[in-house]
Write a protein that holds these residues in place. Structure first.
Motif, PDB file in Angstrom:
ATOM      1  N   GLY A   1       0.817  -1.211   0.000  1.00 15.37           N
ATOM      2  CA  GLY A   1       0.000   0.000   0.000  1.00 15.37           C
ATOM      3  C   GLY A   1       0.846   1.253   0.000  1.00 15.37           C
ATOM      4  N   ALA A   2       0.303   2.299   0.589  1.00 19.70           N
ATOM      5  CA  ALA A   2       0.978   3.605   0.629  1.00 19.70           C
ATOM      6  C   ALA A   2       1.896   3.661   1.845  1.00 19.70           C
ATOM      7  N   GLY A   3       3.077   3.078   1.736  1.00 19.93           N
ATOM      8  CA  GLY A   3       3.949   2.958   2.892  1.00 19.93           C
ATOM      9  C   GLY A   3       5.212   3.784   2.850  1.00 19.93           C
ATOM     10  N   ALA A   4       5.304   4.735   1.928  1.00 24.85           N
ATOM     11  CA  ALA A   4       6.536   5.515   1.804  1.00 24.85           C
ATOM     12  C   ALA A   4       6.919   6.229   3.091  1.00 24.85           C
ATOM     13  N   PHE A   5       5.937   6.546   3.929  1.00 27.18           N
ATOM     14  CA  PHE A   5       6.224   7.235   5.186  1.00 27.18           C
ATOM     15  C   PHE A   5       7.120   6.400   6.105  1.00 27.18           C
ATOM     16  N   LEU A   6       7.281   5.111   5.812  1.00 26.02           N
ATOM     17  CA  LEU A   6       8.090   4.223   6.645  1.00 26.02           C
ATOM     18  C   LEU A   6       9.542   4.107   6.187  1.00 26.02           C
ATOM     19  N   TRP A   7       9.965   4.892   5.197  1.00 26.12           N
ATOM     20  CA  TRP A   7      11.331   4.748   4.695  1.00 26.12           C
ATOM     21  C   TRP A   7      12.372   5.021   5.775  1.00 26.12           C
ATOM     22  N   ARG A   8      12.088   5.940   6.703  1.00 21.71           N
ATOM     23  CA  ARG A   8      13.043   6.218   7.790  1.00 21.71           C
ATOM     24  C   ARG A   8      13.198   4.993   8.701  1.00 21.71           C
ATOM     25  N   LYS A   9      12.108   4.319   8.962  1.00 27.02           N
ATOM     26  CA  LYS A   9      12.146   3.091   9.773  1.00 27.02           C
ATOM     27  C   LYS A   9      12.958   2.018   9.052  1.00 27.02           C
ATOM     28  N   ALA A  10      12.741   1.901   7.734  1.00 24.28           N
ATOM     29  CA  ALA A  10      13.501   0.931   6.941  1.00 24.28           C
ATOM     30  C   ALA A  10      14.997   1.243   7.005  1.00 24.28           C
ATOM     31  N   ARG A  11      15.338   2.522   6.923  1.00 24.93           N
ATOM     32  CA  ARG A  11      16.751   2.927   7.020  1.00 24.93           C
ATOM     33  C   ARG A  11      17.304   2.557   8.396  1.00 24.93           C
ATOM     34  N   ALA A  12      16.555   2.876   9.448  1.00 25.69           N
ATOM     35  CA  ALA A  12      17.007   2.599  10.815  1.00 25.69           C
ATOM     36  C   ALA A  12      17.226   1.107  11.047  1.00 25.69           C
TER      37      ALA A  12
ATOM     38  N   GLU B   1       3.320   2.899  -3.141  1.00 27.10           N
ATOM     39  CA  GLU B   1       3.326   4.220  -3.754  1.00 27.10           C
ATOM     40  C   GLU B   1       4.131   5.187  -2.904  1.00 27.10           C
ATOM     41  N   ALA B   2       4.626   6.229  -3.549  1.00 29.26           N
ATOM     42  CA  ALA B   2       5.403   7.262  -2.882  1.00 29.26           C
ATOM     43  C   ALA B   2       5.195   8.577  -3.608  1.00 29.26           C
ATOM     44  N   LYS B   3       5.451   9.650  -2.904  1.00 27.48           N
ATOM     45  CA  LYS B   3       5.398  10.973  -3.515  1.00 27.48           C
ATOM     46  C   LYS B   3       6.731  11.250  -4.198  1.00 27.48           C
ATOM     47  N   TYR B   4       6.705  12.156  -5.124  1.00 20.70           N
ATOM     48  CA  TYR B   4       7.900  12.553  -5.880  1.00 20.70           C
ATOM     49  C   TYR B   4       9.059  12.894  -4.945  1.00 20.70           C
ATOM     50  N   ASN B   5       8.794  13.709  -3.927  1.00 22.68           N
ATOM     51  CA  ASN B   5       9.860  14.156  -3.034  1.00 22.68           C
ATOM     52  C   ASN B   5      10.365  13.075  -2.093  1.00 22.68           C
ATOM     53  N   ASP B   6       9.600  11.999  -1.907  1.00 22.62           N
ATOM     54  CA  ASP B   6      10.076  10.894  -1.069  1.00 22.62           C
ATOM     55  C   ASP B   6      11.383  10.320  -1.603  1.00 22.62           C
ATOM     56  N   TYR B   7      11.524  10.287  -2.916  1.00 20.73           N
ATOM     57  CA  TYR B   7      12.748   9.752  -3.515  1.00 20.73           C
ATOM     58  C   TYR B   7      13.951  10.621  -3.175  1.00 20.73           C
ATOM     59  N   PHE B   8      13.759  11.942  -3.151  1.00 18.45           N
ATOM     60  CA  PHE B   8      14.833  12.854  -2.774  1.00 18.45           C
ATOM     61  C   PHE B   8      15.137  12.757  -1.286  1.00 18.45           C
ATOM     62  N   ASP B   9      14.095  12.618  -0.476  1.00 19.27           N
ATOM     63  CA  ASP B   9      14.288  12.539   0.971  1.00 19.27           C
ATOM     64  C   ASP B   9      15.117  11.324   1.362  1.00 19.27           C
ATOM     65  N   CYS B  10      14.918  10.211   0.694  1.00 20.89           N
ATOM     66  CA  CYS B  10      15.659   8.982   1.005  1.00 20.89           C
ATOM     67  C   CYS B  10      17.147   9.103   0.682  1.00 20.89           C
ATOM     68  N   GLU B  11      17.472   9.927  -0.284  1.00 25.29           N
ATOM     69  CA  GLU B  11      18.855  10.099  -0.730  1.00 25.29           C
ATOM     70  C   GLU B  11      19.503   8.775  -1.104  1.00 25.29           C
ATOM     71  N   GLY B  12      18.698   7.833  -1.602  1.00 21.82           N
ATOM     72  CA  GLY B  12      19.239   6.560  -2.063  1.00 21.82           C
ATOM     73  C   GLY B  12      19.506   5.537  -0.982  1.00 21.82           C
ATOM     74  N   SER B  13      19.188   5.849   0.264  1.00 22.20           N
ATOM     75  CA  SER B  13      19.416   4.900   1.343  1.00 22.20           C
ATOM     76  C   SER B  13      18.239   4.911   2.312  1.00 22.20           C
ATOM     77  N   PRO B  14      17.400   3.901   2.246  1.00 21.42           N
ATOM     78  CA  PRO B  14      17.419   2.776   1.311  1.00 21.42           C
ATOM     79  C   PRO B  14      16.954   3.209  -0.078  1.00 21.42           C
ATOM     80  N   VAL B  15      17.208   2.355  -1.055  1.00 25.03           N
ATOM     81  CA  VAL B  15      16.667   2.596  -2.389  1.00 25.03           C
ATOM     82  C   VAL B  15      15.159   2.418  -2.282  1.00 25.03           C
TER      83      VAL B  15
END
Length: 87
Positions: free
Chosen positions: A9-20, A30-44
């Motif tokens: 589902g719409a889980g992009a808000f969890l990318w920080r948890k995935a990184r941690a 799904e993710a928003k356009y800026n989510d890709y920039f916020d991640c800075e490639g880690s995680p992909v």
């Protein structure tokens, strides 16, 4: 790639948890356009479609529950409806 995080589902808000948690890749629906920039490639950050990710996640969850709790009944709906139809 040694660690993958997954959220249907719409889980992009969890990318920080995935990184941690040390994920190399975070797969979600799904993710928003800026989510890709916020991640800075880690995680992909990888998006596979909201409907598609939930279909896969529900199947995996049913398998995990059935394997871990043998006497627990797991039923999956036979209804399969995707509101986005590709023509």
């Amino acid at each position: 790639v040694s660690r993958v995080a997954l959220c249907g589902g719409a889980g992009a808000f969890l990318w920080r948890k995935a990184r941690a948690l040390g994920a190399d890749i975070f797969i979600t629906g799904e993710a928003k356009y800026n989510d890709y920039f916020d991640c800075e490639g880690s995680p992909v950050l990888v998006t596979v479609g909201h409907y598609e990710s939930e279909k896969i996640a529900s199947r995996l969850l049913a398998e995990i529950i059935s394997a871990k709790i043998a006497n627990f009944a797991v039923y999956q709906s036979e209804l399969d409806s995707n509101p986005i139809i590709a023509l």
